[in-house]
Scaffold this motif. Structure first.
Motif, mmCIF file in Angstrom:
data_model
loop_
_atom_site.group_PDB
_atom_site.id
_atom_site.type_symbol
_atom_site.label_atom_id
_atom_site.label_comp_id
_atom_site.label_asym_id
_atom_site.label_seq_id
_atom_site.Cartn_x
_atom_site.Cartn_y
_atom_site.Cartn_z
ATOM 1 N N THR A 37 2.410 2.603 2.215
ATOM 2 C CA THR A 37 2.303 3.434 3.317
ATOM 3 C C THR A 37 3.534 3.963 3.857
ATOM 4 O OG1 THR A 37 0.515 1.835 3.914
ATOM 5 C CG2 THR A 37 1.242 3.286 5.846
ATOM 6 N N ASP A 83 0.982 -1.000 -0.056
ATOM 7 C CA ASP A 83 -0.012 -0.036 0.000
ATOM 8 C C ASP A 83 0.794 1.274 0.043
ATOM 9 O OD1 ASP A 83 -2.384 -1.555 0.182
ATOM 10 O OD2 ASP A 83 -2.233 -1.724 2.369
ATOM 11 N N LEU A 122 -0.205 -3.203 8.381
ATOM 12 C CA LEU A 122 0.028 -2.721 7.138
ATOM 13 C C LEU A 122 0.421 -3.470 5.996
ATOM 14 C CD1 LEU A 122 1.792 0.725 8.677
ATOM 15 C CD2 LEU A 122 -0.441 0.316 8.116
#
Length: 521
Positions: free
Chosen positions: A28, A26, A62
């Motif tokens: 992140t 992602d 995550l």
């Protein structure tokens, strides 16, 4: 200058960490953790207002992959660390033991391997240690049992081995939760567990513990949950078990315990669930069990328990699960069986010696989804109102002496049962059922649910209904050893999920559809 240098130390540690990240699906961290930007604004990072140092690192869930670098030990102000529910691999670095301010450490649900570092015993302020659901092996380091501030230890779902030290509770006055289930621990259960005076939950299931149940473990006045199932524990259940005034969930399932059920267990008035199935217990069910007024689940199956079910047990109106299968219980079921069980969802009485009629009132237990009365000596007609059990998923009546209403040649109870649209398994085999499949039987009502239909070993006559082909999810159709005649409907060959079909010892003529020729029988 001091503040700038301190920030540089933390930033360097975090940059070393991100260098070990091999997958950040992602993005992140890759888009947010940028050198030269304010570290305290990075996702998952929190800093103290006074020293501007990193005090919390929360990267839970995550979807990160990578390893944990030793530089993480340079975050000397860190008090909260959570890397849970990612796919970190490699070992837990020894340098974590340098984080002496740490109060919360969670590395659960990763792919970490290696041994638990002894250095974690240096975390003198630690309150929560969660390393569950990894691939850790080796002994549980004795050093962690010296962290007097610990409230939670969770090491479930690893490959840990060895014994637990007898004095493990001597320095854990604050411990509330101890979870080390699903590992490979062995030896006897540690003695003096009662020194963990604040313990609320103890879970040591699915290990290889041996020996008798220590008598001092029953003195834990605050314990609410005890799970010791799936071990190799031996001996009797001591009468001192009554000294658990707060116990709610008690599981000793699948051990090698012997002796009678202790009547003192009836004094555990706070019990919500008791599971001592799959042992070598014998004797009768104590009448004192009637005092377990808060009981919702009772599992005593797969023992050698005999005698009748005490009538007083039927007065525990909160029961949701009654599992007494595979014993030597006898007697009949009371005619008003259902009146006191408004919340019953599972009734497991199979493989016993019960006799008499199945009380029609059982069909008023509206929440029932699993009914197992198989392998007994029940007789009389199958209740016609089984269709009232709208939540029913499994019904097992096989290997009894049940009949159907003789006033009609049809198995009429099946017509009403077809209104139960959640049924996955119907087992009626080896009874005294006589007649034909009802023409009004709505097989289509079960088309999305039914996976097993067994009516073998009866005296069912007539033709095989072509409507059976509507059971699109059927995996096993067992109708051998009956008096069925006629040909096999070719539509049965279109049942894509069917794996097992048993038709032998009937009066069937004609050819077998080609798609069924290789079917398991």
């Amino acid at each position: 200058m001091s503040s700038s240098r301190t920030n540089f130390t933390d930033e360097s540690a975090l940059l070393a960490f991100i260098e070990q990240i091999t997958n950040d699906p992602d993005e992140t961290l890759s888009k947010n953790w940028t050198q030269g930007t304010e570290v305290c604004s990075w996702i998952g990072v929190s800093c103290s207002t006074r020293h501007h140092r990193v005090v919390s690192l929360n990267l839970k869930s995550l979807r990160l992959t990578g390893s944990i670098p030793k530089e993480i030990g340079n975050l000397s102000f860190l008090s909260f660390l959570d890397f849970g529910n990612n796919t970190f691999n490699g070992v837990i670095p020894n340098e974590l033991g340098r984080l002496t301010r740490l109060k919360y450490l969670s590395l659960q649900m990763n792919n970490l391997t290696g041994e638990i570092p002894q250095s974690l015993g240096l975390l003198s302020r630690l309150q929560v240690l969660d390393l569950s659901d990894n691939d850790l092996y080796g002994y549980v380091p004795s050093s962690i049992f010296n962290i007097s501030s610990l409230k939670i230890i969770d090491l479930n779902l690893n490959d840990l081995s060895g014994n637990l030290p007898n004095d493990m509770c001597s320095n854990l006055p604050m411990l509330q939760y101890l979870f080390i289930s699903k590992n490979g621990l062995a030896g006897e259960l540690p003695s003096h567990l009662d020194k963990c005076t604040q313990l609320l939950a103890l879970s040591l299931s699915y290990n290889r513990f041996t020996g008798n149940l220590p008598r001092d473990m029953w003195n834990m006045s605050k314990l609410q949950d005890m799970y010791l199932g799936w071990n190799k524990l031996t001996g009797n259940i001591p009468s001192e078990i009554q000294n658990l005034p707060a116990i709610q969930h008690l599981s000793l399932r699948n051990n090698e315990l012997v002796g009678n059920l202790s009547p003192t267990m009836g004094n555990l008035s706070t019990l919500v669930m008791i599971d001592i199935g799959a042992n070598n217990l014998h004797g009768n069910i104590p009448t004192e069990f009637a005092k377990l007024v808060n009981l919702k689940e009772i599992y005593l199956g797969s023992n050698n328990i005999s005698g009748q079910i005490p009538n007083s047990l039927y007065n525990i109106s909160g029961l949701e699960q009654i599992a007494l299968a595979v014993n030597d219980l006898s007697g009949t079921l009371p005619s008003n069986f259902a009146h006191n069980f408004p919340n019953l969802t599972g009734l497991y009485l199979g493989l016993n010696q019960f006799s008499g009629k199945i009380p029609s009132s059982i069909c008023n237990v509206s929440k029932l989804n699993f009914l197992d009365l198989g392998h007994n000596f029940f007789s009389g007609d199958v209740p016609m109102n089984l269709g009232n059990l709208q939540q029913l998923q499994v019904i097992n009546l096989q290997w009894n002496q049940l009949t159907n209403d003789p006033s009609t040649r049809e198995l009429g109870f099946l017509t009403l049962l077809s209104s139960c649209k959640h049924l996955k398994r119907i087992q009626l085999g080896h009874n005294l059922l006589r007649g034909t499949f009802p023409k009004s039987l709505a097989f289509s009502n079960w088309s999305n649910s039914l996976e097993t239909f067994i009516a073998s070993g009866n005296d069912i006559t007539g033709e095989i209904p072509v409507e059976i082909s509507k059971l699109s999810n059927l995996v096993w159709l067992g109708i051998e050893k009956n008096g069925l005649s006629g040909s096999i409907p070719h539509e049965l060959g279109n049942m894509g999920r069917l794996q097992k079909l048993t038709l032998r010892e009937n009066k069937i003529s004609g050819t077998i559809p080609e798609s069924l020729c290789n079917m398991e029988e």
